[in-house]
Enzyme design. Sequence first.
Site, PDB file in Angstrom:
ATOM      1  N   GLY A  71       0.810  -1.222   0.000  1.00 34.08           N
ATOM      2  CA  GLY A  71       0.000   0.000   0.000  1.00 34.08           C
ATOM      3  C   GLY A  71       0.842   1.270   0.000  1.00 34.08           C
TER       4      GLY A  71
ATOM      5  N   LEU B 188      -3.631  -7.372  -1.539  1.00 34.84           N
ATOM      6  CA  LEU B 188      -3.766  -6.463  -2.696  1.00 34.84           C
ATOM      7  C   LEU B 188      -5.204  -5.971  -2.884  1.00 34.84           C
ATOM      8  CD1 LEU B 188      -1.417  -8.229  -5.322  1.00 34.84           C
ATOM      9  CD2 LEU B 188      -0.814  -6.481  -3.640  1.00 34.84           C
TER      10      LEU B 188
ATOM     11  N   LYS C  76      -9.343   1.664   5.048  1.00 33.29           N
ATOM     12  CA  LYS C  76      -9.109   3.004   5.617  1.00 33.29           C
ATOM     13  C   LYS C  76     -10.057   4.098   5.150  1.00 33.29           C
ATOM     14  CE  LYS C  76      -5.927   4.568   2.082  1.00 33.29           C
ATOM     15  NZ  LYS C  76      -4.809   5.382   1.715  1.00 33.29           N
TER      16      LYS C  76
ATOM     17  N   SER D 103      -4.095   6.197  14.150  1.00 34.70           N
ATOM     18  CA  SER D 103      -4.496   7.398  13.411  1.00 34.70           C
ATOM     19  C   SER D 103      -4.904   8.500  14.363  1.00 34.70           C
ATOM     20  CB  SER D 103      -5.669   7.018  12.509  1.00 34.70           C
ATOM     21  OG  SER D 103      -6.286   8.165  11.992  1.00 34.70           O
TER      22      SER D 103
ATOM     23  N   TYR E 248     -14.529   3.210  10.996  1.00 37.33           N
ATOM     24  CA  TYR E 248     -13.082   3.143  10.762  1.00 37.33           C
ATOM     25  C   TYR E 248     -12.325   3.629  11.994  1.00 37.33           C
ATOM     26  CZ  TYR E 248      -8.433   4.580   9.358  1.00 37.33           C
ATOM     27  OH  TYR E 248      -7.068   4.763   9.330  1.00 37.33           O
TER      28      TYR E 248
ATOM     29  N   LYS F  63      -9.581   1.649  14.822  1.00 33.30           N
ATOM     30  CA  LYS F  63      -8.238   2.049  15.274  1.00 33.30           C
ATOM     31  C   LYS F  63      -8.232   2.177  16.796  1.00 33.30           C
ATOM     32  CE  LYS F  63      -6.236   2.148  11.329  1.00 33.30           C
ATOM     33  NZ  LYS F  63      -5.252   1.111  10.988  1.00 33.30           N
TER      34      LYS F  63
ATOM     35  N   LEU G  77      -7.973  15.017   0.413  1.00 31.61           N
ATOM     36  CA  LEU G  77      -7.710  16.263  -0.305  1.00 31.61           C
ATOM     37  C   LEU G  77      -6.585  16.139  -1.336  1.00 31.61           C
ATOM     38  CD1 LEU G  77      -8.174  19.310  -0.709  1.00 31.61           C
ATOM     39  CD2 LEU G  77      -6.520  19.706   1.138  1.00 31.61           C
TER      40      LEU G  77
ATOM     41  N   ARG H  20     -18.079  19.516   4.970  1.00 32.45           N
ATOM     42  CA  ARG H  20     -18.285  18.066   4.897  1.00 32.45           C
ATOM     43  C   ARG H  20     -18.685  17.589   6.297  1.00 32.45           C
ATOM     44  NH1 ARG H  20     -13.132  14.480   2.990  1.00 32.45           N
ATOM     45  NH2 ARG H  20     -12.395  15.136   5.042  1.00 32.45           N
TER      46      ARG H  20
HETATM   47  P1  NAD Z   1      -3.418   1.439   1.763  1.00 29.86           P
HETATM   48  O1  NAD Z   1      -4.819   1.019   1.525  1.00 29.86           O
HETATM   49  O2  NAD Z   1      -2.642   2.018   0.642  1.00 29.86           O
HETATM   50  O3  NAD Z   1      -2.580   0.216   2.360  1.00 29.86           O
HETATM   51  C1  NAD Z   1      -3.171  -0.799   3.134  1.00 29.86           C
HETATM   52  C2  NAD Z   1      -2.746  -2.126   2.537  1.00 29.86           C
HETATM   53  O4  NAD Z   1      -3.314  -3.188   3.312  1.00 29.86           O
HETATM   54  C3  NAD Z   1      -3.233  -2.316   1.098  1.00 29.86           C
HETATM   55  O5  NAD Z   1      -2.124  -2.700   0.313  1.00 29.86           O
HETATM   56  C4  NAD Z   1      -4.269  -3.436   1.193  1.00 29.86           C
HETATM   57  O6  NAD Z   1      -4.283  -4.221   0.039  1.00 29.86           O
HETATM   58  C5  NAD Z   1      -3.797  -4.193   2.413  1.00 29.86           C
HETATM   59  N1  NAD Z   1      -4.833  -4.925   3.169  1.00 29.86           N
HETATM   60  C6  NAD Z   1      -6.001  -4.451   3.653  1.00 29.86           C
HETATM   61  N2  NAD Z   1      -6.630  -5.424   4.344  1.00 29.86           N
HETATM   62  C7  NAD Z   1      -5.829  -6.516   4.320  1.00 29.86           C
HETATM   63  C8  NAD Z   1      -5.914  -7.816   4.871  1.00 29.86           C
HETATM   64  N3  NAD Z   1      -6.972  -8.208   5.613  1.00 29.86           N
HETATM   65  N4  NAD Z   1      -4.889  -8.679   4.640  1.00 29.86           N
HETATM   66  C9  NAD Z   1      -3.833  -8.307   3.901  1.00 29.86           C
HETATM   67  N5  NAD Z   1      -3.690  -7.096   3.353  1.00 29.86           N
HETATM   68  C10 NAD Z   1      -4.692  -6.211   3.563  1.00 29.86           C
HETATM   69  O7  NAD Z   1      -3.438   2.453   3.014  1.00 29.86           O
HETATM   70  P2  NAD Z   1      -2.275   3.353   3.626  1.00 29.86           P
HETATM   71  O8  NAD Z   1      -2.656   4.759   3.414  1.00 29.86           O
HETATM   72  O9  NAD Z   1      -0.951   2.864   3.185  1.00 29.86           O
HETATM   73  O10 NAD Z   1      -2.504   3.055   5.167  1.00 29.86           O
HETATM   74  C11 NAD Z   1      -1.755   2.065   5.858  1.00 29.86           C
HETATM   75  C12 NAD Z   1      -2.278   1.991   7.283  1.00 29.86           C
HETATM   76  O11 NAD Z   1      -2.171   3.269   7.896  1.00 29.86           O
HETATM   77  C13 NAD Z   1      -3.746   1.599   7.390  1.00 29.86           C
HETATM   78  O12 NAD Z   1      -3.922   0.767   8.512  1.00 29.86           O
HETATM   79  C14 NAD Z   1      -4.447   2.922   7.601  1.00 29.86           C
HETATM   80  O13 NAD Z   1      -5.664   2.785   8.303  1.00 29.86           O
HETATM   81  C15 NAD Z   1      -3.413   3.669   8.430  1.00 29.86           C
HETATM   82  N6  NAD Z   1      -3.539   5.136   8.346  1.00 29.86           N
HETATM   83  C16 NAD Z   1      -3.548   5.738   7.113  1.00 29.86           C
HETATM   84  C17 NAD Z   1      -3.686   7.115   7.026  1.00 29.86           C
HETATM   85  C18 NAD Z   1      -3.764   7.798   5.686  1.00 29.86           C
HETATM   86  O14 NAD Z   1      -4.244   8.933   5.633  1.00 29.86           O
HETATM   87  N7  NAD Z   1      -3.286   7.213   4.611  1.00 29.86           N
HETATM   88  C19 NAD Z   1      -3.792   7.877   8.182  1.00 29.86           C
HETATM   89  C20 NAD Z   1      -3.771   7.236   9.426  1.00 29.86           C
HETATM   90  C21 NAD Z   1      -3.635   5.849   9.478  1.00 29.86           C
HETATM   91  C1  WQD Z   2      -8.348  17.286   4.704  1.00 30.86           C
HETATM   92  C2  WQD Z   2      -9.009  18.660   4.617  1.00 30.86           C
HETATM   93  C3  WQD Z   2     -11.382  18.533   4.300  1.00 30.86           C
HETATM   94  C4  WQD Z   2     -11.255  16.748   0.297  1.00 30.86           C
HETATM   95  C5  WQD Z   2      -8.929  11.671   6.814  1.00 30.86           C
HETATM   96  C6  WQD Z   2      -9.465  10.649   7.771  1.00 30.86           C
HETATM   97  C7  WQD Z   2      -8.445  10.343   8.819  1.00 30.86           C
HETATM   98  C8  WQD Z   2      -7.083   9.993   8.229  1.00 30.86           C
HETATM   99  C9  WQD Z   2      -6.673  10.926   7.150  1.00 30.86           C
HETATM  100  C10 WQD Z   2      -6.791   7.624   8.256  1.00 30.86           C
HETATM  101  C11 WQD Z   2     -10.326  18.744   5.384  1.00 30.86           C
HETATM  102  C12 WQD Z   2     -10.723  19.154   3.102  1.00 30.86           C
HETATM  103  C13 WQD Z   2     -10.934  17.273   1.528  1.00 30.86           C
HETATM  104  C14 WQD Z   2     -11.808  17.603  -0.703  1.00 30.86           C
HETATM  105  C15 WQD Z   2     -11.649  19.442   0.845  1.00 30.86           C
HETATM  106  N1  WQD Z   2      -7.061   8.696   7.636  1.00 30.86           N
HETATM  107  N2  WQD Z   2     -11.118  18.599   1.799  1.00 30.86           N
HETATM  108  N3  WQD Z   2     -11.974  18.923  -0.380  1.00 30.86           N
HETATM  109  O1  WQD Z   2     -10.441  14.468   6.912  1.00 30.86           O
HETATM  110  O2  WQD Z   2      -8.223  15.245   7.872  1.00 30.86           O
HETATM  111  O3  WQD Z   2      -8.611  12.864   7.530  1.00 30.86           O
HETATM  112  O4  WQD Z   2      -7.733  11.154   6.235  1.00 30.86           O
HETATM  113  O5  WQD Z   2      -6.682   7.396   9.421  1.00 30.86           O
HETATM  114  O6  WQD Z   2      -8.976   9.304   9.582  1.00 30.86           O
HETATM  115  O7  WQD Z   2     -10.641  11.152   8.372  1.00 30.86           O
HETATM  116  O8  WQD Z   2      -8.288  14.300   5.552  1.00 30.86           O
HETATM  117  O9  WQD Z   2      -7.711  14.660   3.194  1.00 30.86           O
HETATM  118  O10 WQD Z   2     -10.077  13.990   3.766  1.00 30.86           O
HETATM  119  O11 WQD Z   2      -9.292  16.283   4.358  1.00 30.86           O
HETATM  120  O12 WQD Z   2     -11.847  20.642   1.087  1.00 30.86           O
HETATM  121  O13 WQD Z   2     -12.151  17.186  -1.810  1.00 30.86           O
HETATM  122  O14 WQD Z   2      -9.350  18.893   3.242  1.00 30.86           O
HETATM  123  O15 WQD Z   2     -12.607  19.133   4.580  1.00 30.86           O
HETATM  124  O16 WQD Z   2     -10.410  20.044   5.913  1.00 30.86           O
HETATM  125  P1  WQD Z   2      -8.988  14.306   7.005  1.00 30.86           P
HETATM  126  P2  WQD Z   2      -8.840  14.732   4.134  1.00 30.86           P
END
Ligand code: NAD
Ligand code: WQD
Length: 337
Positions: free
Chosen positions: A9, A32, A83, A123, A148, A152, A199, A291
């Site tokens: 990912g 995947l 996620k 997160s 979601y 976490k 975003l 939103r």
């Molecule tokens: P992503 O979706 O790109 O990566 C997650 C990966 O996990 C993917 O490759 C998916 O195929 C794999 N996956 C999901 N469920 C699975 C399962 N049951 N078995 C095996 N593989 C599985 O997401 P990311 O942005 O790289 O996020 C990675 C982690 O970080 C996630 O746990 C997500 O919740 C957390 N996180 C992400 C963000 C963000 O904004 N991207 C923010 C905070 C936390």
């Molecule tokens: C950022 C800012 C929106 C899209 C989310 C999850 C959080 C974490 C990260 C995993 C906000 C604004 C967004 C658009 C916009 N993920 N926005 N137009 O909401 O902080 O967090 O992703 O854990 O759990 O909730 O991130 O990128 O969605 O938004 O104006 O088309 O951009 O309102 O202020 P967020 P985001």
Amino acid sequence: MILVTGGAGFIGSHTCVELLNSGYDTVVLDNLCNSHIKSLERVERITGKKPVFIKADVRDREVLDRVFSTYDIECVIHFAGLKAVGESVAKPMEYFDNNLNSSLVLCDVMKKHGVKALVFSSSATVYSGDNEMPLYETSRTGNCTNPYGWTKYMSEQIFKALCTADPDMSVVLLRYFNPIGAHESGLIGEDPQGIPNNLLPYVAQTAVGRRERVTVHGNDYPTPDGTGVRDYIHVVDLARAHLCAVSYAVSHKGCDVFNIGTGRGSSVLDVIKAFSRACGKDVPYVIGPRRPGDLATVYADCTKAKEVLGFETKYDLEKMCIDAWNWQKNNPNGFAD
Ligand code: NAD
Ligand code: WQD
């Protein structure tokens, strides 16, 4: 050997690059469901090293058991999970099943094989919406607004309880803020399926012509320009935080939690402007309504990660946008290109 679940990912692939470049061997286990195998081929191109890849679900106990029997796993980084906030509201059971059962099965198999160190992707979403800013690790958690977020929050509880029950266990909970950007090679980056919820990918896809314009979700928040403020962190900085967390996990016991952000907030308009500078053209946007569920301002206090893990970010918003644009323009349709 480090087992990286979800390593194909967005954050996982960037972390594999940092691990391999630092001399760690890695086994990636990923089903995947939200990623492309090409990401790992690109990881190999960047590093010159091939991560072992196993296509499987973390909830598949037999496969996991075989992985721990075959490889000498020193530490697990558990990225795998679903996620998408909105999707979790529509499909709560899928989210609880995937995100909680993967944590439970993983812990059980680790216990069987005597593997004691784990780094978990938590997160900022675990923080309650009624906190003052900045958020400290001690700020109130809970009151999550979607399934979601609860997965976490609940996973954190599971890992804490596990460490209480087994004093030799070590878990590092990393609470990520808003990861964006891409590896500077432009070979790996964020590749969301369908219409992006977040975003930055929306802005990037607009800049490359896949979307008409960005909708800014509200400009009447109590922030300097009225748009939402978040703590964006470069994904390569975030990946490096995992190296610090692995070192810490293998040399300490117990459960500890760290905010991983920059400690600085940027508004939606700051992001659109920085991205416009990076791509050399104005990214079109319109102002829309707020939103539902969004907070005005979210940013981290990152002192603990600096003092305890020795982790500091290197990159600012300009660099995050330059690298995200480099990835997007070279791969307008993501890994499908
Ligand atoms: P992503 O979706 O790109 O990566 C997650 C990966 O996990 C993917 O490759 C998916 O195929 C794999 N996956 C999901 N469920 C699975 C399962 N049951 N078995 C095996 N593989 C599985 O997401 P990311 O942005 O790289 O996020 C990675 C982690 O970080 C996630 O746990 C997500 O919740 C957390 N996180 C992400 C963000 C963000 O904004 N991207 C923010 C905070 C936390
Ligand atoms: C950022 C800012 C929106 C899209 C989310 C999850 C959080 C974490 C990260 C995993 C906000 C604004 C967004 C658009 C916009 N993920 N926005 N137009 O909401 O902080 O967090 O992703 O854990 O759990 O909730 O991130 O990128 O969605 O938004 O104006 O088309 O951009 O309102 O202020 P967020 P985001």
